[in-house]
Design an enzyme around this catalytic site. Structure first.
Site, mmCIF file in Angstrom:
data_model
loop_
_atom_site.group_PDB
_atom_site.id
_atom_site.type_symbol
_atom_site.label_atom_id
_atom_site.label_comp_id
_atom_site.label_asym_id
_atom_site.label_seq_id
_atom_site.Cartn_x
_atom_site.Cartn_y
_atom_site.Cartn_z
ATOM 1 N N GLY A 1 0.827 -1.194 0.000
ATOM 2 C CA GLY A 1 0.000 0.000 0.000
ATOM 3 C C GLY A 1 0.858 1.239 0.000
ATOM 4 N N GLY A 2 0.210 2.385 0.185
ATOM 5 C CA GLY A 2 0.938 3.645 0.139
ATOM 6 C C GLY A 2 1.965 3.786 1.236
ATOM 7 N N THR B 1 5.205 -2.090 2.293
ATOM 8 C CA THR B 1 4.959 -3.461 1.848
ATOM 9 C C THR B 1 5.045 -4.394 3.033
ATOM 10 O OG1 THR B 1 5.945 -2.957 -0.305
ATOM 11 C CG2 THR B 1 5.727 -5.281 0.272
ATOM 12 N N VAL B 2 4.123 -5.355 3.104
ATOM 13 C CA VAL B 2 4.116 -6.335 4.198
ATOM 14 C C VAL B 2 4.543 -7.691 3.649
ATOM 15 C CG1 VAL B 2 2.718 -7.489 5.953
ATOM 16 C CG2 VAL B 2 2.312 -5.079 5.427
ATOM 17 N N LYS C 1 6.841 -5.369 8.026
ATOM 18 C CA LYS C 1 6.407 -4.221 7.221
ATOM 19 C C LYS C 1 7.612 -3.401 6.806
ATOM 20 C CE LYS C 1 3.210 -0.345 7.017
ATOM 21 N NZ LYS C 1 2.355 -0.922 5.993
ATOM 22 N N ASP D 1 -5.110 4.606 9.983
ATOM 23 C CA ASP D 1 -5.365 3.805 8.785
ATOM 24 C C ASP D 1 -6.352 2.688 9.091
ATOM 25 O OD1 ASP D 1 -5.109 3.307 6.093
ATOM 26 O OD2 ASP D 1 -3.354 2.023 6.300
#
Length: 478
Positions: free
Chosen positions: A21-22, A25-26, A41, A139
């Site tokens: 996502g913004g 990365t996971v 993460k 979030d």
């Protein structure tokens, strides 16, 4: 980009990418030291930063991840570790099996109102713990609400949480616009009510099977959040639907508080399906007409009819750049600095020549919350910050954090903490920070005195931070 078998920090072996996502990365990874699976993460560092800005971002990422790591609640995915590698912060968390709420709704469609209320209670518990520790999640969305096999909900991605009243979180404006409160989209200060708005949007999606502001384009979604009301969630029933509409109010002050939301969700989680006809609603009959006359903001109407709590001395925090003059900063820093209004609620005086020096002043005003007045909220936040910072005392890797000490004579109460980070491959020098937090009425202020290239023998310089805080507190009383 690390390949599938990248070994992070000599310990965490990345196996597969779980999502992106913004904010980063996971990855699913193996902790080879403890022989267990974890989630890692990889925090995205914004492009175009100067080396100084990148170092500030990284330092803030590590600090906020550590703060999130102190949160403990059955509904919070635990943060275990944070490491710096490849000039990027990496956050190590529990790996939770099961599906996200987003996946479940896509696979099965809308969920029953009682089940949605139960999920809401768990996520609300996680948010209340974070807010009590002075952190905003920033979030909350269906993709970050994970469901175990038994249906228990957990809230993940606390690694990008942001301190209340401080600078924005690491996610910045990243994320899904349909789950970001209007004040965040407008780049206005956010607070607990912003997280509760996002919770309302997430529960709306769960019970309706679609997002409240669903549109084809992200820009259209953002415009809808700012300008339009969502359709009433027909599948939710009158009571849950009314609660969700109140949580999605544009004005943060008109939204129900966490205790009010908890009371309603608790009743809904154990309630039988609502009968058709006249709904059982929150407002006593004597207030119903007043609510109609006052418009859709029913929750706001109820609060308007109660005695209002003390707002405190400060309707809004003053501009920090007005609380310390350039001449005063020069006298404190022993060299001429450059003033920089870095972000709302923060001002910095920076020296880049020679050993770097930065003097930062922050200020934010707390608002009443439920039955608590602004000064009470600020006092609670100050006590939480004091306990959280005291718990961080000790050495972790190359970071050494001192204890918290009280500083008399500054505002109504003040605390100070020193920290030192050794440079890589040396135990003789590093970076030093002296952080002073103070409270007066409903206002919290913070002074941070940062120094680069500091000999370990002279790690602390609390005198400069204390002197700057005295000047700032005096300016508040003028």
């Amino acid at each position: 980009m690390p390949h599938d078998l990248y070994l992070l920090a000599g310990r965490y072996r990345l196996i597969e990418r779980l999502g992106q996502g913004g904010a980063g990365t996971v990855w699913r990874a193996i902790d080879e030291m403890l022989d267990r699976q974890v989630a890692v993460k990889q925090v995205r560092v914004p492009e175009g930063l100067t080396p100084h800005e990148r170092a500030q971002f990284t330092g803030r990422a590590i600090h906020e991840a550590r703060s999130a790591g102190r949160l403990r609640d059955p509904a919070i995915v635990v943060v275990h570790d944070v490491v710096l590698e490849g000039h990027q912060p990496w956050i190590i968390m529990d790996l939770v099996t099961g599906r996200s709420l987003d996946q479940l709704v896509k696979e099965r469609g809308p969920l029953p109102p009682g089940a949605v209320a139960g999920i809401g209670l768990r996520v609300l518990s996680a948010l209340e713990v974070a807010h009590a520790h002075g952190l905003l999640h920033q979030d909350v969305k269906p993709g970050n609400i994970l469901l175990d096999a038994d249906g228990s909900a957990m809230l993940t991605d606390f690694g990008i949480a942001a301190p209340m009243g401080g600078p924005g979180g690491l996610a910045g404006s990243a994320g899904s616009p349909g789950y970001m409160a209007p004040e965040r989209l407008n780049e206005q200060p956010s607070g607990p009510a912003s997280d509760l708005w996002s919770l309302g949007a997430s529960l709306y999606t769960a019970v309706e099977g679609r997002a409240p502001f669903e549109r084809d384009l992200p820009a259209a979604v953002a415009a809808a959040v700012l300008l339009h009301e969502p359709p009433f969630p027909a599948r939710a029933g009158r009571r849950l639907g009314g609660l969700l509409m109140a949580m999605l109010a544009k004005n943060p002050a008109a939204r129900p508080t966490a205790p009010q939301i908890r009371q309603e969700l608790t009743a809904l989680a154990g309630a039988a399906p609502e009968p058709r006809g006249r709904p059982r609603w929150l407002l006593p009959a004597a207030l119903a007409a007043a609510v109609v006359l006052l418009g859709a903001g029913g929750w706001y109407a109820v609060s308007a009819l109660r005695p209002q709590p003390d707002t405190g001395r400060y309707a809004a925090a003053p501009d920090p750049c007005t609380l310390l003059s350039d001449a005063q900063a020069e006298e404190l820093m022993k060299v001429t600095p450059v003033r920089n209004a870095s972000r709302p609620g923060e001002c910095q005086w920076i020296v880049r020549e020679g050993p770097g020096r930065t003097l930062t002043v922050r200020a934010w005003a707390e608002k009443p919350d439920g039955d608590l007045g602004g000064p009470q909220v600020a006092q609670r936040r100050f006590a939480s910050e004091k306990a959280t910072r005291a718990a961080g005392k000790g050495q972790e890797g190359r970071d050494v954090r001192g204890g918290v000490s009280e500083v008399p004579g500054i505002a109504e109460s003040a605390i100070l903490q020193n920290s030192f980070t050794f440079y890589i491959n040396t135990n003789k020098s590093g970076r030093s920070d002296s952080v002073l937090l103070f409270r007066t009425s409903n206002l919290l202020g913070e002074v941070v005195w940062h120094r680069d290239d500091v000999p370990a023998s002279r790690a602390a310089d609390k005198e400069t931070a204390v002197a700057a805080a005295r000047l700032v507190a005096a300016a508040l009383n003028r």
